[in-house]
Design an enzyme around this catalytic site. Structure first.
Site, PDB file in Angstrom:
ATOM      1  N   GLY A 185      37.608  33.719  41.406  1.00  0.00           N
ATOM      2  CA  GLY A 185      36.927  34.472  40.741  1.00  0.00           C
ATOM      3  C   GLY A 185      35.901  34.612  40.074  1.00  0.00           C
ATOM      4  N   ARG A 244      38.086  35.799  47.734  1.00  0.00           N
ATOM      5  CA  ARG A 244      39.157  35.049  48.070  1.00  0.00           C
ATOM      6  C   ARG A 244      39.360  35.626  48.929  1.00  0.00           C
ATOM      7  NH1 ARG A 244      40.764  34.506  42.930  1.00  0.00           N
ATOM      8  NH2 ARG A 244      39.789  36.479  41.272  1.00  0.00           N
ATOM      9  N   GLY A 274      38.822  27.988  41.522  1.00  0.00           N
ATOM     10  CA  GLY A 274      40.404  26.911  40.959  1.00  0.00           C
ATOM     11  C   GLY A 274      41.108  26.254  41.031  1.00  0.00           C
ATOM     12  N   ASP A 311      41.110  31.406  33.267  1.00  0.00           N
ATOM     13  CA  ASP A 311      42.336  31.561  32.371  1.00  0.00           C
ATOM     14  C   ASP A 311      42.850  29.398  32.066  1.00  0.00           C
ATOM     15  OD1 ASP A 311      42.697  34.089  33.889  1.00  0.00           O
ATOM     16  OD2 ASP A 311      43.453  33.314  35.409  1.00  0.00           O
TER      17      ASP A 311
HETATM   18  N1  LIG Z   1      46.830  27.000  49.656  1.00  0.00           N
HETATM   19  C1  LIG Z   1      45.504  27.065  50.431  1.00  0.00           C
HETATM   20  N2  LIG Z   1      45.372  26.619  50.824  1.00  0.00           N
HETATM   21  C2  LIG Z   1      43.794  26.768  51.758  1.00  0.00           C
HETATM   22  N3  LIG Z   1      43.015  27.248  51.078  1.00  0.00           N
HETATM   23  C3  LIG Z   1      43.225  28.256  49.820  1.00  0.00           C
HETATM   24  C4  LIG Z   1      44.933  27.996  49.492  1.00  0.00           C
HETATM   25  N4  LIG Z   1      44.633  29.189  48.242  1.00  0.00           N
HETATM   26  C5  LIG Z   1      43.416  29.066  48.185  1.00  0.00           C
HETATM   27  N5  LIG Z   1      43.307  29.125  48.621  1.00  0.00           N
HETATM   28  C6  LIG Z   1      41.281  29.758  49.370  1.00  0.00           C
HETATM   29  O1  LIG Z   1      40.786  28.962  48.304  1.00  0.00           O
HETATM   30  C7  LIG Z   1      39.822  30.527  47.526  1.00  0.00           C
HETATM   31  C8  LIG Z   1      39.852  31.151  46.624  1.00  0.00           C
HETATM   32  O2  LIG Z   1      40.927  30.742  46.171  1.00  0.00           O
HETATM   33  P1  LIG Z   1      41.774  32.135  44.984  1.00  0.00           P
HETATM   34  O3  LIG Z   1      43.034  31.592  44.989  1.00  0.00           O
HETATM   35  O4  LIG Z   1      40.854  32.970  45.467  1.00  0.00           O
HETATM   36  O5  LIG Z   1      41.323  31.377  43.430  1.00  0.00           O
HETATM   37  P2  LIG Z   1      40.855  29.948  42.616  1.00  0.00           P
HETATM   38  O6  LIG Z   1      40.314  29.043  43.504  1.00  0.00           O
HETATM   39  O7  LIG Z   1      40.129  30.600  41.856  1.00  0.00           O
HETATM   40  O8  LIG Z   1      42.297  29.877  41.849  1.00  0.00           O
HETATM   41  C9  LIG Z   1      40.296  31.262  48.772  1.00  0.00           C
HETATM   42  O9  LIG Z   1      39.053  31.510  49.985  1.00  0.00           O
HETATM   43  C10 LIG Z   1      41.749  31.309  49.665  1.00  0.00           C
HETATM   44  O10 LIG Z   1      41.411  31.219  50.945  1.00  0.00           O
HETATM   45  O1  LIG Z   2      38.429  38.466  41.021  1.00  0.00           O
HETATM   46  P1  LIG Z   2      40.105  39.659  41.182  1.00  0.00           P
HETATM   47  O2  LIG Z   2      40.265  39.546  42.576  1.00  0.00           O
HETATM   48  O3  LIG Z   2      40.185  40.868  40.456  1.00  0.00           O
HETATM   49  O4  LIG Z   2      41.679  39.145  40.462  1.00  0.00           O
HETATM   50  C1  LIG Z   2      41.059  38.598  38.687  1.00  0.00           C
HETATM   51  C2  LIG Z   2      42.521  37.635  38.656  1.00  0.00           C
HETATM   52  O5  LIG Z   2      40.914  36.470  38.336  1.00  0.00           O
HETATM   53  C3  LIG Z   2      41.579  35.288  37.680  1.00  0.00           C
HETATM   54  O6  LIG Z   2      40.090  35.853  36.145  1.00  0.00           O
HETATM   55  C4  LIG Z   2      41.703  34.191  38.094  1.00  0.00           C
HETATM   56  O7  LIG Z   2      40.442  34.315  38.703  1.00  0.00           O
HETATM   57  P2  LIG Z   2      40.545  32.884  39.711  1.00  0.00           P
HETATM   58  O8  LIG Z   2      41.978  32.535  40.240  1.00  0.00           O
HETATM   59  O9  LIG Z   2      39.811  32.816  40.787  1.00  0.00           O
HETATM   60  O10 LIG Z   2      40.513  31.452  38.797  1.00  0.00           O
HETATM   61  C5  LIG Z   2      42.455  36.393  36.645  1.00  0.00           C
HETATM   62  O11 LIG Z   2      43.065  36.230  35.148  1.00  0.00           O
HETATM   63  C6  LIG Z   2      42.601  37.433  37.321  1.00  0.00           C
HETATM   64  O12 LIG Z   2      43.622  37.851  37.333  1.00  0.00           O
HETATM   65 MG   LIG Z   3      43.719  30.489  40.928  1.00  0.00          MG
END
Ligand SMILES: Nc1ncnc2c1ncn2[C@@H]1O[C@H](COP(=O)(O)OP(=O)(O)O)[C@@H](O)[C@H]1O
Ligand SMILES: O=P(O)(O)OC[C@H]1O[C@](O)(COP(=O)(O)O)[C@@H](O)[C@@H]1O
Ligand SMILES: [Mg+2]
Length: 463
Positions: A103, A166, A191, A222
Site C-alpha cells: 500500500g 500487491r 511492508g 499502520d
Molecule cells: N510471505 C510472503 N512471501 C513472499 N512475498 C510476499 C509474502 N507476503 C507478501 N508478499 C509480497 O509482498 C508484496 C507486498 O505485500 P503486501 O502484504 O501487499 O504489502 P506490505 O508489504 O505493505 O505488507 C506483494 O507483492 C506480495 O506478493
Molecule cells: O491498498 P489497499 O489494498 O486498498 O489496502 C488498504 C490497506 O492498506 C494499508 O494501508 C496497509 O497497507 P500495507 O500492508 O501495504 O502497509 C491498511 O491500513 C489498509 O487496510
Molecule cells: Mg502489510
C-alpha cells in the site's frame, strides 16, 4: 534449519560479555570468498570529509532495550548503520534497482529520491533502475532509468513514482531477472509482506552465489513493523487524520446530540487511531483491533454514547478499520492478492448500528456523521519530519549495500540508524499493547469504558 525450524542463514548471532547479543546482518563475504574492497569515495567528498569520525566503527552496535537494571543482561543489539571505511563495490560497477510494493505511504517518493541521490552524489554510482509496479514489475515490465534529475522534486508528491502492487511475488522469476539485467544492488521498499518477499529474494541470490546486495526499507502506514521505533509516513498520516477528526468534531458540536464517527487505517494495529486520538483531545472513544469492544448492555458502547451525549451534547468516535471485525456479520472471508484479510467496513456498520439503536430506543434523537478519510491520510506527501526520516533510512540503506551488507533492512532503533536482519521484522507484527502506558494514556484522555466485562451473551469483538 535448526531444531526450532529457523533458517540458520538468517541467524548471525555474536555473543559478548554480560548477556550481550549482536543479531547481525549477513554480508556478501559470508558466502563469496576473497571479495576485493575499495576505499570509500566519501573520504574525498568535501561535504563529509570535515566530519570527525564520519565512518562508523565496525564494533558499533545499538541496543534494542535501553531501559535496563543494574544486573540485567545487556540483551539484543543491532549493527549500527552508516558509511564504512571500505566498500565492496567499485562505483562504476554498480547497477542498482529500486522497487516499491504494497500500500501507499507518505514518504515513498522521498526514499526513492534519496536512494538515487545518495548513490549518485555520495558514491558516484550512475546506473540506477526503477522497477515499475511492485515485485511483478521485475518480470512483466520494462525498467526505467533513474537519475537525480528524474527524481529531483518527487518528494513533494504523494504515492510512488514507480507504482506499486500487491501479489505477484515469484522468487525465481525475480532473481532470474536480476541476473539477466546484471543488477548487483536491490533496494526493496515495502511492508511486512514485501520484506518477506525481499527475504526470499535474498536467500535465492545467496543460494545462487551472486554478488548482489539486497536492502529493505520498511514501509507501513499502520506502524505494524516490529523492532523499529516507528515507520516513515506514520507522523504524516496521524497529522492528516487530525483534519478528519476536526471535521467530525465541528459537525458533532453544531447539532444537538451530534456524533462524529471517523474511520482510520489500521488493519491489525491501531497505532494511527491511538496517536490521532491522543493528539486531538476531541475524541471521546477510540476503538482499535487490539482491544475488543461490545455494543449492548452495561459497559457497552451504546451506554457510553448515551452518557456522553447527556453530559456534553456531542461526541467523537475514532475507529480503526480492523477493529470489531468479528462483530460485523458477513460469512465469507476474503483476501487481497497478497493474502491479506479484506476487511469489512466497520465504520459504515457502526454508523448504521448506532443510528438504528437510538431510533429504536426513542429516548434521544441523534445526528451521526460518518467520515472515512482512509486513503486521504496515506496518499499525501510526507511532512518535513518524515522527509528527513525517509532520507536517513534511504542513505543508511545505500551505505549498507555499498559496504557489502545484504539481507537487511535499515531501521531506526532507539533513535539510531541500524541494520536489522529480515527475520527480525517479518516474524511478528507490531501491535498496540493494551497493558502498556501509551494505551493507558489514551484511555485516560477519553475516559472511555475498558470493555473488559461484556455481559453474558454479548458478542465481543476479538482480533
Ligand atoms: N510471505 C510472503 N512471501 C513472499 N512475498 C510476499 C509474502 N507476503 C507478501 N508478499 C509480497 O509482498 C508484496 C507486498 O505485500 P503486501 O502484504 O501487499 O504489502 P506490505 O508489504 O505493505 O505488507 C506483494 O507483492 C506480495 O506478493
Ligand atoms: O491498498 P489497499 O489494498 O486498498 O489496502 C488498504 C490497506 O492498506 C494499508 O494501508 C496497509 O497497507 P500495507 O500492508 O501495504 O502497509 C491498511 O491500513 C489498509 O487496510
Ligand atoms: Mg502489510
Amino acid at each position: 534449519m535448526d531444531s526450532n525450524g529457523v533458517d540458520e542463514q538468517e541467524m548471525k548471532l555474536v555473543q559478548g560479555a554480560a548477556g550481550y547479543v549482536l543479531e547481525d546482518v549477513p554480508h556478501l563475504s559470508d558466502y563469496i570468498l576473497d571479495l576485493p574492497t575499495y576505499p570509500n569515495p566519501l573520504q574525498s567528498n568535501p561535504a563529509y570529509s570535515v566530519v570527525r569520525q564520519y565512518f562508523v566503527d565496525e564494533d558499533d552496535t545499538v541496543p534494542q532495550k535501553i531501559v535496563v537494571h543494574k544486573d540485567s543482561p545487556r540483551g539484543t543489539h543491532f549493527r549500527r548503520a552508516g558509511p564504512r571505511q571500505k566498500v565492496y563495490f567499485k562505483p562504476a560497477d554498480v547497477r542498482a534497482c529500486i522497487v516499491t510494493c504494497g500500500g501507499l505511504c507518505p514518504g515513498l517518493n522521498t526514499v526513492i529520491r534519496e536512494i538515487v541521490c545518495g548513490l549518485h552524489y555520495m558514491y558516484g554510482v550512475t546506473e540506477v533502475l526503477g522497477v515499475n509496479c511492485g515485485f511483478s514489475g521485475f518480470y512483466s515490465k520494462n525498467t526505467v532509468t533513474l537519475t537525480p534529475k528524474d527524481v529531483s522534486d518527487i518528494h513533494k508528491r504523494g504515492g510512488t513514482m514507480l507504482g506499486t502492487s500487491r501479489g505477484g511475488h515469484d522468487t525465481s522469476k525475480i532473481v532470474d531477472n536480476i541476473q539477466d539485467r546484471e543488477i548487483n544492488q536491490v533496494y526493496i521498499i515495502g511492508g511486512d509482506g514485501t520484506q518477506k518477499g525481499a527475504s526470499a529474494i535474498y536467500k535465492e541470490i545467496r543460494r545462487r552465489g551472486l554478488k548482489v546486495a539486497v536492502a529493505g526499507i520498511p514501509k507501513t502506514i499502520d506502524n505494524d513493523i516490529p523492532v523499529i521505533d516507528k515507520s516513515f509516513g506514520f507522523d504524516t498520516a496521524v497529522e492528516e487524520a487530525q483534519r478528519a477528526i476536526n471535521a467530525a468534531h465541528v459537525e458533532a458540536t453544531s447539532v444537538e446530540n451530534g456524533i462524529g464517527l471517523v474511520k482510520l487505517m489500521g488493519r491489525y494495529s491501531g497505532f494511527i487511531a491511538m496517536y490521532a486520538t491522543l493528539a486531538s483531545r476531541d475524541v471521546d472513544c477510540c476503538l482499535i483491533p487490539e482491544s475488543p469492544f461490545y455494543l449492548e448492555g452495561k459497559g457497552g458502547l451504546y451506554e457510553f454514547i448515551a452518557k456522553r451525549l447527556r453530559e456534553n451534547g456531542h461526541m467523537v468516535i475514532v475507529v480503526a478499520e480492523g477493529a470489531g471485525q468479528d462483530l460485523v456479520a458477513e460469512s465469507i472471508e476474503q483476501q487481497d492478492a497478497s493474502g491479506n484479510k479484506l476487511l469489512k467496513d466497520v465504520g459504515l456498520w457502526m454508523s448504521l448500528k448506532i443510528k438504528e439503536h437510538f431510533a429504536k430506543q426513542r429516548k434521544m434523537d441523534i445526528t451521526l456523521k460518518y467520515i472515512d478519510p482512509t486513503y486521504m491520510i496515506r496518499a499525501i506527501p510526507a511532512n518535513a519530519s518524515d522527509n528527513v526520516y525517509s532520507t536517513l533510512l534511504a542513505q543508511s540503506a545505500v551505505h549498507g549495500a555499498m559496504a557489502g551488507y545484504t539481507g537487511f533492512i535499515s531501521g531506526l532503533v532507539n533513535g539510531r540508524q541500524t541494520y536489522i536482519p529480515f527475520n527480525r521484522i517479518t516474524e511478528k507484527q507490531n501491535k498496540v499493547v493494551i497493558t502498556d502506558r501509551m494505551w493507558a494514556r489514551m484511555l485516560s484522555s477519553t475516559n472511555q469504558p475498558s470493555f473488559m466485562n461484556p455481559p453474558n451473551g454479548t458478542t465481543e469483538a476479538t482480533c
